[in-house]
Design an enzyme around this catalytic site. Structure first.
Site, short mmCIF file in Angstrom:
data_model
loop_
_atom_site.label_atom_id
_atom_site.label_comp_id
_atom_site.label_asym_id
_atom_site.label_seq_id
_atom_site.Cartn_x
_atom_site.Cartn_y
_atom_site.Cartn_z
N ILE A 402 13.46 -46.16 -11.40
CA ILE A 402 13.57 -45.42 -12.67
C ILE A 402 13.84 -46.34 -13.85
O ILE A 402 13.56 -46.01 -14.99
CB ILE A 402 14.65 -44.31 -12.57
CG1 ILE A 402 14.59 -43.33 -13.75
CG2 ILE A 402 16.06 -44.88 -12.48
CD1 ILE A 402 13.46 -42.39 -13.68
N GLY A 403 14.37 -47.51 -13.57
CA GLY A 403 14.64 -48.42 -14.69
C GLY A 403 15.07 -49.79 -14.23
O GLY A 403 15.40 -49.99 -13.07
N ALA A 406 20.06 -54.67 -17.05
CA ALA A 406 20.32 -56.08 -17.24
C ALA A 406 20.84 -56.72 -15.96
O ALA A 406 20.75 -57.93 -15.76
CB ALA A 406 21.33 -56.24 -18.37
N TYR A 407 21.42 -55.92 -15.08
CA TYR A 407 22.03 -56.47 -13.87
C TYR A 407 21.31 -56.06 -12.60
O TYR A 407 21.80 -56.27 -11.51
CB TYR A 407 23.50 -56.05 -13.79
CG TYR A 407 24.30 -56.66 -14.91
CD1 TYR A 407 24.86 -57.92 -14.76
CD2 TYR A 407 24.46 -55.98 -16.11
CE1 TYR A 407 25.58 -58.49 -15.80
CE2 TYR A 407 25.18 -56.55 -17.15
CZ TYR A 407 25.73 -57.79 -16.99
OH TYR A 407 26.45 -58.36 -18.00
N GLY A 408 20.19 -55.47 -12.70
CA GLY A 408 19.47 -55.10 -11.49
C GLY A 408 18.66 -53.84 -11.70
O GLY A 408 18.69 -53.22 -12.76
N VAL A 409 17.96 -53.49 -10.65
CA VAL A 409 17.03 -52.38 -10.74
C VAL A 409 17.77 -51.06 -10.46
O VAL A 409 18.76 -51.03 -9.75
CB VAL A 409 15.86 -52.64 -9.76
CG1 VAL A 409 16.29 -52.49 -8.32
CG2 VAL A 409 14.67 -51.78 -10.06
N VAL A 410 17.26 -49.98 -11.05
CA VAL A 410 17.82 -48.65 -10.78
C VAL A 410 16.77 -47.85 -10.02
O VAL A 410 15.65 -47.65 -10.52
CB VAL A 410 18.21 -47.90 -12.08
CG1 VAL A 410 18.88 -46.58 -11.76
CG2 VAL A 410 19.12 -48.75 -12.95
N LYS A 441 22.05 -47.66 -8.57
CA LYS A 441 21.99 -48.82 -9.47
C LYS A 441 22.57 -50.05 -8.78
O LYS A 441 23.74 -50.05 -8.39
CB LYS A 441 22.77 -48.50 -10.74
CG LYS A 441 22.79 -49.61 -11.76
CD LYS A 441 23.46 -49.12 -13.04
CE LYS A 441 23.75 -50.25 -13.99
NZ LYS A 441 24.38 -49.80 -15.22
N ASP A 548 30.15 -48.39 -26.80
CA ASP A 548 28.75 -48.84 -26.84
C ASP A 548 27.83 -47.62 -26.85
O ASP A 548 26.86 -47.54 -26.09
CB ASP A 548 28.46 -49.74 -25.62
CG ASP A 548 27.10 -50.44 -25.72
OD1 ASP A 548 26.54 -50.48 -26.82
OD2 ASP A 548 26.61 -50.94 -24.68
N1 LIG Z 1 21.49 -41.85 -13.54
C1 LIG Z 1 20.32 -42.15 -14.06
N2 LIG Z 1 19.35 -41.22 -14.12
C2 LIG Z 1 18.16 -41.51 -14.68
N3 LIG Z 1 17.83 -42.70 -15.19
C3 LIG Z 1 18.76 -43.67 -15.17
C4 LIG Z 1 20.04 -43.46 -14.60
N4 LIG Z 1 20.75 -44.59 -14.72
C5 LIG Z 1 19.94 -45.48 -15.33
N5 LIG Z 1 18.74 -44.93 -15.60
C6 LIG Z 1 17.62 -45.59 -16.26
O1 LIG Z 1 17.57 -46.94 -15.84
C7 LIG Z 1 17.56 -47.82 -16.95
C8 LIG Z 1 18.44 -49.00 -16.67
O2 LIG Z 1 19.77 -48.54 -16.50
P1 LIG Z 1 21.02 -49.50 -16.46
O3 LIG Z 1 22.26 -48.69 -16.42
O4 LIG Z 1 20.90 -50.51 -15.40
O5 LIG Z 1 20.86 -50.25 -17.79
P2 LIG Z 1 21.69 -51.42 -18.35
O6 LIG Z 1 22.26 -50.92 -19.63
O7 LIG Z 1 20.87 -52.62 -18.43
O8 LIG Z 1 22.85 -51.65 -17.35
P3 LIG Z 1 24.05 -52.50 -17.75
O9 LIG Z 1 24.60 -51.90 -19.00
O10 LIG Z 1 24.96 -52.39 -16.60
O11 LIG Z 1 23.50 -53.83 -18.01
C9 LIG Z 1 18.05 -47.00 -18.12
O12 LIG Z 1 17.34 -47.34 -19.26
C10 LIG Z 1 17.84 -45.56 -17.75
O13 LIG Z 1 16.72 -45.04 -18.40
#
Ligand SMILES: Nc1ncnc2c1ncn2[C@@H]1O[C@H](COP(=O)(O)OP(=O)(O)OP(=O)(O)O)[C@@H](O)[C@H]1O
Length: 713
Positions: A402-403, A406-410, A441, A548
């Site tokens: 789904i995404g 910055a720290y890995g794939v979701v 995540k 944030d």
């Molecule tokens: N629970 C969720 N349901 C649907 N989509 C999600 C969910 N969590 C994350 N995503 C999608 O995955 C993408 C990456 O999410 P993630 O939280 O890893 O981003 P990130 O801000 O880089 O993380 P971090 O802040 O820890 O570096 C997001 O842009 C979001 O659209």
């Protein structure tokens, strides 16, 4: 969330660091270094709490009135002072550049990803699309508020007196027959419409019952008006909507009916509409070998992930107390130095705080795991396996990505409840038919990241998210606007968080998608703002500030329920042992959303007011379709500079003055709120709580009923 290019490249270039980390706040529990501070908006002196006690409120009343009269003074926004560098640039910096003077600033746009519309054009477009509803406004109301132009930087008398309002509004159930001047209510005044409203209310309670299909945890007190899906329910409701109230406005994401109610119709990611078999493979495209090999090794590691939380689903506090006891026992066994710690643990003084002794125990446990490194090399720890389900057993197999964070794939995992034979409780998430979907995540340290920093980030994100997920009400149910953090699991090579899945993506993507068609409707934006404020207020009530807030950290379900996520940089300003609010210093977050006080070196600020500012920016981004400004620094941003200049000289900001609303009255209330939010001096800024009590929010129809909220609906 930063799983996509930032709105503006410059933002990521100057990554903002967090000066006061979560761990520092926790350390401060036992060895408080910063003296208790009196927070703006709190009336208590000495041990300052989030709210003043009733007694203190009375005592402070006369002082408040005095302050209030000062706040109504239009000069409440002081001109930038030279001493406040870097907010005070040389005089030349205030001069409009490239023709972006006070008026022309409106055509200046930082717009990148949302489309190429300038502000002027955007406003024009959205106004045109909303004109049809304007004509429904009560002319009396228009006449009544002709004065509503100039900013008075505060709420009107009505705003304050309405704090103590009739039960109908306080109950959290939107009662259109009460709100005299709301556009929704005006539309609902005819006998025909009143009948429809009643029918909708009846349906609303039916919908609440049917919405259980969406979640297996049916006891939640927060429930959206309409059922999530289950096609039959959706179709039934849609046809009832069409029969009962005529749709007067329809976009791809939003519908408004003639009786004033609305409906969000957000699209759902393709992942959930694909048919997956037992192994998580897609029904049709089984021969996508590239996909198969790419994810395979990673998925193997995920398969063996085990929860770091106890398996038994006990009540939250019992569950965590057990971890705490284990942890303290371990520490006692380790040496006499720690053995006195349990006895010397201070008594909690703030039971509402999300961070209490249970969380402290978890932090200690998780930190130890991170410090000790990976203990499950290649295989599943036998002892844990006996107690725990693996990730695949509990949350199903991955069915898509789904995404990329910055720290890995979701990834998205899906489990078919029809195939579950044993007795187990299932965590609340998105459900379609018999299938439950979870977001998984992956968290691993960046190549250059120190273990300690990674540990801080992980514990911050998980502990805060998990604590907030569990403390929604007296019976420990979650809040509808906070993304549920369900589990933390350990894989052979790191950690994974299991989150409630939001199939309609984030606000950033929504804005990007709708930019081509004129952006969000103003009523859509108002509803999201109200939900955002409720979520943020809930965090503040529990001693956490997000720090944030931005569109990337706001997710949606298909019915438009907004979920705040990503607590990695959140600030614990008050724990269970503290009555005072801890301030922080240093800029945190993405530049366009960062409040001006965060940029002032060596200056401590109240993180709750920073969240309030960010909410204001998010709202403006929703209605304008682009950033309000790039950064709140006059010497770096001509639009912000013109805002300061216009406020100083004219006591109004042309962008806010020209924002249109379908109801001029609501628009006037909104404008007052915007001026109250965008006070660069945080001591003069309004709070999230006050905004929720404002006439703007009271006139905003929101599709989430906040039944147990103390905030008036
Ligand atoms: N629970 C969720 N349901 C649907 N989509 C999600 C969910 N969590 C994350 N995503 C999608 O995955 C993408 C990456 O999410 P993630 O939280 O890893 O981003 P990130 O801000 O880089 O993380 P971090 O802040 O820890 O570096 C997001 O842009 C979001 O659209």
């Amino acid at each position: 969330m930063s799983g996509r290019p930032e709105l503006d490249k410059d933002v990521s270039d100057s990554e903002l660091k967090r000066s006061r980390s979560f761990s520092k706040s926790i350390k401060g529990l036992f060895k408080s270094t910063s003296p208790p501070r009196k927070a703006p908006g709190t009336a208590e002196s000495g041990g300052v709490g989030i709210k003043a006690s009733d007694k203190l409120k009375k005592l402070a009343k006369s002082k408040e009135l005095e302050l209030e009269s000062k706040r109504r003074d239009p000069s409440a926004i002081p001109p930038p002072r030279l001493g406040d560098a870097p907010l005070a640039p040389p005089a030349a910096a205030y001069r409009p550049q490239n023709g972006h003077g006070s008026k022309s600033a409106r055509s200046h746009s930082y717009m990148t990803d949302f489309g190429k519309l300038s502000l002027t054009k955007q406003a024009g477009n959205s106004n045109a699309s909303q004109e049809s509803l304007v004509s429904n406004d009560d002319p009396k109301l228009k006449a009544k508020h002709t004065s509503g132009g100039k900013a008075d930087f505060s709420f009107s008398d009505g705003e304050e007196s309405d704090y103590f309002q009739p039960k109908a509004v306080r109950s959290g159930v939107h009662d259109p027959t009460y709100e005299e001047s709301s556009i929704d209510n005006k539309l609902a005044k005819t006998p025909d419409n009143l009948r429809r409203v009643k029918s909708l209310q009846r349906r609303s309670s039916n919908a609440n019952a049917t919405s259980r299909s969406r979640s297996l945890s049916s006891t939640s007190r927060y429930r959206g008006r309409s059922p999530t899906q289950g096609s039959s329910n959706t179709l039934r409701e849609q046809s009832e909507d069409e029969n009962d109230a005529q749709c007067v406005l329809k976009s791809k994401t939003f519908m408004v009916f003639e009786d004033g109610h609305h409906k969000h119709t957000l699209s759902v990611t393709q992942i959930v509409s694909e048919n997956h078999d037992e192994d998580g493979a897609k029904g049709k495209s089984m021969f996508s070998l590239s996909g198969f090999f790419k994810g395979h090794k990673d998925d193997e590691r995920l398969e063996s992930a085990l929860s770091l939380l106890p398996r038994a689903r006990l009540e939250f506090h019992k569950r965590l107390s057990r971890i705490m006891d284990d942890e303290l026992k371990d520490e006692n066994d380790e040496g006499s130095e720690n053995s006195s710690r349990k006895g010397s643990m201070p008594q909690p003084v703030n039971p509402n705080a999300a961070i209490g002794s249970e969380e402290l125990g978890m932090i200690s446990k998780i930190s130890k795991k991170i410090h000790d490194g990976v203990v499950m090399e290649g295989s599943v720890d036998d002892q844990m396996a006996k107690k725990n389900y693996t990730l695949f057993q509990k949350y199903g197999k991955p069915v898509g990505v789904i995404g990329h964070g910055a720290y890995g794939v979701v990834k998205v995992c899906c489990i078919d409840t029809a195939n579950i034979t044993d007795e187990r409780s299932l965590d609340e998430t998105y459900v379609k038919g018999t299938k439950m979907y979870y977001a998984v995540k992956k968290l691993k340290p960046r190549t250059d990241e120190a273990k300690e920093k990674f540990g801080t980030r992980l514990t911050s994100e998980f502990i805060i998210g998990h604590a907030l997920s569990q403390r929604g009400s007296e019976d420990h149910k979650s809040h509808p606007n906070i993304l549920k953090m369900l589990d933390l699991m350990q894989t052979p090579d790191g950690f994974v968080e299991v989150l409630e899945f939001c199939p309609s993506g984030d606000l950033y993507s929504l804005l990007a998608r709708t930019a081509k068609t004129g952006g969000l409707h103003v009523l859509e934006a108002d509803c999201y703002m109200k939900q955002l404020l409720h979520g943020v207020q809930y965090m503040h009530d529990h001693g956490i500030a997000h720090c944030d807030l931005k569109p990337e950290n706001i997710l949606f379900d298909p019915q438009g329920t907004l979920k705040i996520c990503d607590f990695g940089t959140s600030c614990v300003f008050q724990t269970a042992w503290e009555k005072q609010v801890h301030f922080q210093s240093g800029a945190v977050g993405s530049e366009p959303y960062v409040a001006p006080e965060e940029f002032i070196a060596q200056r401590e600020y109240d993180p709750r007011y920073v969240d309030c500012w960010s909410c204001g920016i998010i709202y403006c981004t929703m209605v304008l379709g682009h950033y309000l400004w790039k950064i709140a620094l006059v010497d770096k941003d001509p639009v912000y500079a013109s805002f300061i200049e216009e406020m100083r000289t004219k006591r109004e900001f042309s962008v806010f003055e020209e924002m249109k609303h379908v109801s001029p009255e609501v628009g006037r209330c909104r404008k007052l709120c915007l001026y109250a939010i965008f006070q660069w001096n945080p001591e003069k800024r309004t709070s999230v709580e006050k905004l929720l009590h404002s006439n703007w929010m009271k006139r905003t129809w929101c599709c989430v009923p906040y039944k147990s909220s103390k905030i008036a609906h």
